[in-house]
Write a protein that holds these residues in place. Sequence first.
Motif, PDB file in Angstrom:
ATOM      1  N   GLN A 140     -60.029   4.824  51.450  1.00 40.09           N
ATOM      2  CA  GLN A 140     -61.127   5.518  50.783  1.00 40.09           C
ATOM      3  C   GLN A 140     -62.390   5.578  51.640  1.00 40.09           C
ATOM      4  O   GLN A 140     -63.346   6.279  51.306  1.00 40.09           O
ATOM      5  CB  GLN A 140     -61.458   4.823  49.456  1.00 40.09           C
ATOM      6  N   ARG A 141     -62.388   4.865  52.762  1.00 38.44           N
ATOM      7  CA  ARG A 141     -63.565   4.834  53.634  1.00 38.44           C
ATOM      8  C   ARG A 141     -63.505   5.954  54.659  1.00 38.44           C
ATOM      9  O   ARG A 141     -62.445   6.474  54.979  1.00 38.44           O
ATOM     10  CB  ARG A 141     -63.671   3.478  54.338  1.00 38.44           C
ATOM     11  N   SER A 142     -64.679   6.283  55.195  1.00 40.55           N
ATOM     12  CA  SER A 142     -64.765   7.398  56.140  1.00 40.55           C
ATOM     13  C   SER A 142     -64.415   6.981  57.566  1.00 40.55           C
ATOM     14  O   SER A 142     -64.262   7.835  58.429  1.00 40.55           O
ATOM     15  CB  SER A 142     -66.183   7.986  56.116  1.00 40.55           C
ATOM     16  N   ASN A 143     -64.296   5.669  57.816  1.00 35.67           N
ATOM     17  CA  ASN A 143     -64.020   5.184  59.170  1.00 35.67           C
ATOM     18  C   ASN A 143     -62.522   5.145  59.421  1.00 35.67           C
ATOM     19  O   ASN A 143     -61.822   4.266  58.911  1.00 35.67           O
ATOM     20  CB  ASN A 143     -64.611   3.781  59.345  1.00 35.67           C
ATOM     21  N   PRO A 144     -61.965   6.086  60.216  1.00 35.89           N
ATOM     22  CA  PRO A 144     -60.512   6.104  60.435  1.00 35.89           C
ATOM     23  C   PRO A 144     -60.010   4.902  61.225  1.00 35.89           C
ATOM     24  O   PRO A 144     -58.845   4.544  61.154  1.00 35.89           O
ATOM     25  CB  PRO A 144     -60.291   7.413  61.216  1.00 35.89           C
ATOM     26  N   LYS A 160     -58.397   2.100  59.046  1.00 32.34           N
ATOM     27  CA  LYS A 160     -57.218   2.344  58.221  1.00 32.34           C
ATOM     28  C   LYS A 160     -56.022   1.545  58.741  1.00 32.34           C
ATOM     29  O   LYS A 160     -55.699   1.581  59.921  1.00 32.34           O
ATOM     30  CB  LYS A 160     -56.890   3.833  58.191  1.00 32.34           C
ATOM     31  N   GLU A 202     -61.564   2.804  42.109  1.00 34.70           N
ATOM     32  CA  GLU A 202     -62.032   4.099  42.581  1.00 34.70           C
ATOM     33  C   GLU A 202     -63.212   4.524  41.725  1.00 34.70           C
ATOM     34  O   GLU A 202     -63.486   3.927  40.681  1.00 34.70           O
ATOM     35  CB  GLU A 202     -60.905   5.134  42.505  1.00 34.70           C
TER      36      GLU A 202
END
Length: 299
Positions: free
Chosen positions: A172-176, A179, A288
């Motif tokens: 859910q985070r923007s930092n790939p 992941k 979420e």
Amino acid sequence: MEEGIVETPEELLVKQHRKEKKDLQAKIQSMKNAVPKNDKKRRKQLTEEIAKLEADLSQKHEEEFRQLKSTADTKVKEMINGVETMKVEGGEQEGVKQVRVTKAQKRRDKKAAQEKERESRIAEAEVQNLQGERHLEGLRLAQKLAQQQLQIKEISSDGHCMYRAIEDQLAQRSNPGLKMNMKELRSRTADHMRSHADDFLPFLTNPNTGDMYTTDEFEKYCNDVEHTAAWGGQLELRALTQVLRLPVEVIQADSPTIKIGEEYDSEPITLVYMHHAYGLGEHYNSVERLKDQSNTEDS
């Protein structure tokens, strides 16, 4: 729909009830948002209205489960009789048209059957626990999370729930770069524990003797973390905060939030810890953002 994965009436009813509960929580949150916090009289009325809505829904679900249960035995007998009749009538034809089943298909069928059994156990637990601790815990958690504009995101109860919940939070985070999948998280956790044994070994004891784990026992523990569905707990969460360099907060229904890795100044990973999930034991879920706020406000 694949053959052999037809949902039972119990499972369909449980899914319907889950949706109705989520819809109600969204409606409740919208009602709360519409009342000013300083309007004490209206807030008190709102509390009573919410309690009535929840009680009405609970009563409705109970009645639907009772109706389903009252006809369950008859339906099961009818299904068994129907299957036996089909076997007799189709016996000769089946012998003529017998098709060789591949090993891959057998594996898929076995996996589908296991998933079917798990869903059936969950459905049965839903029936038994509608007014039990699981149901009450879920209501309290939903109310607690709604205050933060959050809702539970359910994770499968397969022994990997803690790692899958963290995988979902990272996704859910923007930092790939953050992941990781469940297997990677398990592997990184085990490696970190091995390389920092002095930080973890003192907290592990043999359940039979009460003695601290030997080196061999600790290595087996780490191997289980990495290669099996061994359940994860606070030790593994501590290791993961250090691996990810992120704090973790664990929200519970009736206890203060547990915070691990507070030395890391970042947005925390948020998990929900349930003591009575599905009646199958303790369980981790993800969270979420609360959905359908605009829709419920318009209704």
